[in-house]
Design an enzyme around this catalytic site. Structure first.
Site, PDB file in Angstrom:
ATOM      1  N   TYR A 113      11.027   8.158  15.251  1.00  0.00           N
ATOM      2  CA  TYR A 113      10.926   8.127  13.783  1.00  0.00           C
ATOM      3  C   TYR A 113      12.043   8.962  13.143  1.00  0.00           C
ATOM      4  CZ  TYR A 113       8.599   8.571   9.194  1.00  0.00           C
ATOM      5  OH  TYR A 113       8.291   8.561   7.850  1.00  0.00           O
ATOM      6  N   ALA A 114      12.263  10.175  13.681  1.00  0.00           N
ATOM      7  CA  ALA A 114      13.311  11.055  13.133  1.00  0.00           C
ATOM      8  C   ALA A 114      14.677  10.398  13.278  1.00  0.00           C
ATOM      9  CB  ALA A 114      13.280  12.409  13.842  1.00  0.00           C
ATOM     10  N   ARG A 145       0.851  -1.200   0.000  1.00  0.00           N
ATOM     11  CA  ARG A 145       0.000   0.000   0.000  1.00  0.00           C
ATOM     12  C   ARG A 145       0.890   1.256   0.000  1.00  0.00           C
ATOM     13  NH1 ARG A 145      -2.263   0.320   6.276  1.00  0.00           N
ATOM     14  NH2 ARG A 145      -0.704   1.842   6.891  1.00  0.00           N
ATOM     15  N   ASN A 160      11.040  16.457  14.408  1.00  0.00           N
ATOM     16  CA  ASN A 160       9.616  16.756  14.515  1.00  0.00           C
ATOM     17  C   ASN A 160       9.155  16.437  15.932  1.00  0.00           C
ATOM     18  OD1 ASN A 160       7.242  17.678  13.420  1.00  0.00           O
ATOM     19  ND2 ASN A 160       6.592  15.671  12.676  1.00  0.00           N
ATOM     20  N   LYS A 216      15.102   7.678  10.672  1.00  0.00           N
ATOM     21  CA  LYS A 216      15.295   8.171   9.298  1.00  0.00           C
ATOM     22  C   LYS A 216      16.652   8.866   9.144  1.00  0.00           C
ATOM     23  CE  LYS A 216      11.347   6.731   7.648  1.00  0.00           C
ATOM     24  NZ  LYS A 216      11.299   5.635   6.685  1.00  0.00           N
TER      25      LYS A 216
HETATM   26  P1  NAD Z   1       2.026   3.027   4.905  1.00  0.00           P
HETATM   27  O1  NAD Z   1       1.772   2.832   6.372  1.00  0.00           O
HETATM   28  O2  NAD Z   1       0.874   3.303   4.009  1.00  0.00           O
HETATM   29  O3  NAD Z   1       2.812   1.764   4.322  1.00  0.00           O
HETATM   30  C1  NAD Z   1       3.871   1.170   5.014  1.00  0.00           C
HETATM   31  C2  NAD Z   1       4.066  -0.233   4.504  1.00  0.00           C
HETATM   32  O4  NAD Z   1       5.112  -0.866   5.269  1.00  0.00           O
HETATM   33  C3  NAD Z   1       2.818  -1.096   4.670  1.00  0.00           C
HETATM   34  O5  NAD Z   1       2.666  -1.897   3.509  1.00  0.00           O
HETATM   35  C4  NAD Z   1       3.170  -1.974   5.869  1.00  0.00           C
HETATM   36  O6  NAD Z   1       2.508  -3.214   5.851  1.00  0.00           O
HETATM   37  C5  NAD Z   1       4.671  -2.145   5.678  1.00  0.00           C
HETATM   38  N1  NAD Z   1       5.355  -2.566   6.893  1.00  0.00           N
HETATM   39  C6  NAD Z   1       5.294  -1.982   8.116  1.00  0.00           C
HETATM   40  N2  NAD Z   1       6.042  -2.674   8.992  1.00  0.00           N
HETATM   41  C7  NAD Z   1       6.598  -3.705   8.308  1.00  0.00           C
HETATM   42  C8  NAD Z   1       7.476  -4.770   8.656  1.00  0.00           C
HETATM   43  N3  NAD Z   1       7.928  -4.924   9.916  1.00  0.00           N
HETATM   44  N4  NAD Z   1       7.855  -5.645   7.702  1.00  0.00           N
HETATM   45  C9  NAD Z   1       7.391  -5.520   6.435  1.00  0.00           C
HETATM   46  N5  NAD Z   1       6.566  -4.536   6.044  1.00  0.00           N
HETATM   47  C10 NAD Z   1       6.168  -3.649   6.972  1.00  0.00           C
HETATM   48  O7  NAD Z   1       3.108   4.170   4.834  1.00  0.00           O
HETATM   49  P2  NAD Z   1       3.625   5.107   3.624  1.00  0.00           P
HETATM   50  O8  NAD Z   1       3.149   6.472   3.921  1.00  0.00           O
HETATM   51  O9  NAD Z   1       3.358   4.500   2.303  1.00  0.00           O
HETATM   52  O10 NAD Z   1       5.185   5.077   3.955  1.00  0.00           O
HETATM   53  C11 NAD Z   1       6.125   4.326   3.209  1.00  0.00           C
HETATM   54  C12 NAD Z   1       7.519   4.785   3.602  1.00  0.00           C
HETATM   55  O11 NAD Z   1       7.632   6.179   3.311  1.00  0.00           O
HETATM   56  C13 NAD Z   1       7.829   4.631   5.083  1.00  0.00           C
HETATM   57  O12 NAD Z   1       9.168   4.256   5.257  1.00  0.00           O
HETATM   58  C14 NAD Z   1       7.596   6.016   5.634  1.00  0.00           C
HETATM   59  O13 NAD Z   1       8.341   6.239   6.813  1.00  0.00           O
HETATM   60  C15 NAD Z   1       8.074   6.871   4.466  1.00  0.00           C
HETATM   61  N6  NAD Z   1       7.562   8.243   4.458  1.00  0.00           N
HETATM   62  C16 NAD Z   1       6.220   8.493   4.357  1.00  0.00           C
HETATM   63  C17 NAD Z   1       5.791   9.821   4.347  1.00  0.00           C
HETATM   64  C18 NAD Z   1       4.346  10.189   4.232  1.00  0.00           C
HETATM   65  O14 NAD Z   1       4.038  11.391   4.362  1.00  0.00           O
HETATM   66  N7  NAD Z   1       3.441   9.270   3.988  1.00  0.00           N
HETATM   67  C19 NAD Z   1       6.728  10.859   4.440  1.00  0.00           C
HETATM   68  C20 NAD Z   1       8.067  10.553   4.536  1.00  0.00           C
HETATM   69  C21 NAD Z   1       8.481   9.241   4.543  1.00  0.00           C
END
Ligand code: NAD
Length: 243
Positions: free
Chosen positions: A151-152, A16, A145, A155
Site C-alpha cells: 500500500y505504501a 462509499r 507503515n 501511494k
Molecule cells: P473504501 O474502501 O471505503 O472505498 C474504496 C472505494 O474504491 C470503494 O467504493 C470500492 O468499491 C472502490 N474500489 C476498490 N477497488 C476498485 C477497483 N478495482 N475499481 C473501481 N473501484 C474500486 O475506502 P476509503 O477509506 O474511502 O478510501 C478511499 C481512498 O482514500 C483510497 O484510495 C484509500 O487508499 C485512500 N485513503 C484512505 C484513508 C483512510 O483512512 N480511510 C487514508 C488515506 C488514504
C-alpha cells in the site's frame, strides 16, 4: 451560482467512503458526476439516491474497461473537466509473508488504476478551460507503515506519477495534484483492531480521526478555480500526523 455548475466530473470508487463524500460535494457545487466503481448494486443505489450522478461499472485495474468508460462518458456528456482517482484497496501483511497476489492487487488498483484513468481521461480534460485531476494518496506513502509495504509503495508511486503528469499537462492548463489523507473514518479503517487504532490516534496532534467530509472539502477546493495556481503538489489532510 454554484462553483462547478456545468462541469463534468469523474470519480473512481465513488460509491462509499471518501469517494462518496467527494461525489456529494461535487454535486452540491453543481457538477454532473460520473462514478466508476465495481459494485453494480452500490452504483445503482447511488444513482437513485443522488440526482446528478451517473454510474458506470468499471474496474480501474482493467485498462480496457477504463478506456471504454472514458469513451462512453465523452460520448454522452460531451466533455470531461475533472477527475478524481480515489479507488483504493489494502491487502495488509508483513513483508516476508506478503504474497505476490497481495502485492500485485494493491499496485494494480491503487497505482496502475490511476495511470489507466489519467491516460484515458487526460485528452478530454485537456480540452476543458478548467481541467483538474486529483489522486487520493496517503500519509502512509511518505511515512511507511509496518504491514503495508504494498500500500505504501502504491501511494508513494502516485506522487511520482502525479508530479510527472502535472509537468506534462501544465502547458494545457490541466492541474494535477495528490491529496494525502491521514487516518479517516471509513469502511476501509473501521476493520482496524483497537490495538492498531489506539497507538495511531496517540500520534495525531488533533487527537481524533478525520471524516470523509473533511477530506472532501479540501478535494473540491483543489478541483475548483480557487486552486488555480496549485499543481504537482501533495496536500495533506491528516490532523497534523507527520512522518
Ligand atoms: P473504501 O474502501 O471505503 O472505498 C474504496 C472505494 O474504491 C470503494 O467504493 C470500492 O468499491 C472502490 N474500489 C476498490 N477497488 C476498485 C477497483 N478495482 N475499481 C473501481 N473501484 C474500486 O475506502 P476509503 O477509506 O474511502 O478510501 C478511499 C481512498 O482514500 C483510497 O484510495 C484509500 O487508499 C485512500 N485513503 C484512505 C484513508 C483512510 O483512512 N480511510 C487514508 C488515506 C488514504
Amino acid at each position: 451560482m454554484a462553483e462547478l455548475t456545468g462541469r463534468v466530473a469523474v470519480v473512481t470508487g465513488g460509491t462509499r467512503g471518501i469517494g462518496r463524500a467527494i461525489v456529494e460535494r461535487l454535486v452540491a457545487e453543481g457538477a454532473s458526476v460520473w462514478v466508476l466503481a465495481r459494485s453494480v448494486d452500490a452504483g445503482r443505489a447511488l444513482e437513485g439516491a443522488l440526482p446528478g450522478t451517473s454510474f458506470l461499472a468499471t474496474d480501474v485495474s482493467d485498462p480496457d474497461e477504463v478506456t471504454a468508460a472514458a469513451k462512453e462518458i465523452t460520448r454522452v456528456a460531451g466533455r470531461v473537466d475533472l477527475l478524481v482517482c480515489n479507488a483504493g484497496i489494502t491487502r495488509d501483511d508483513l513483508l516476508l509473508r506478503m504474497s505476490d497476489d497481495d502485492w500485485n492487487d494493491v499496485l494494480d488498483v491503487n497505482l496502475k488504476g490511476a495511470f489507466h484513468c489519467l491516460r484515458a481521461f487526460l485528452r478530454p480534460i485537456s480540452k476543458s478551460d478548467a481541467g483538474a485531476v486529483l489522486c487520493i494518496g496517503s500519509v502512509v506513502g511518505t511515512m511507511g507503515n509496518a504491514g503495508q509495504a504494498n500500500y505504501a509503495a502504491s501511494k508513494a508511486g502516485l506522487v511520482g506519477l502525479v508530479r510527472s503528469a502535472a509537468k506534462e499537462y501544465a502547458g494545457r492548463g490541466v492541474r494535477i495534484n495528490v491529496l494525502a489523507p491521514g487516518f479517516i473514518e471509513t469502511e476501509m479503517t473501521e476493520v482496524l483492531p483497537e490495538e492498531v487504532r489506539e497507538p495511531l490516534l496517540a500520534r495525531i496532534p488533533l487527537g481524533r480521526v478525520g471524516s470523509a467530509e473533511e477530506v472532501a472539502s479540501v478535494a473540491v477546493f483543489l478541483l475548483s478555480p480557487r486552486a488555480s495556481y496549485i499543481t504537482g503538489q501533495v496536500v495533506a489532510v491528516n490532523g497534523g500526523l507527520h512522518p
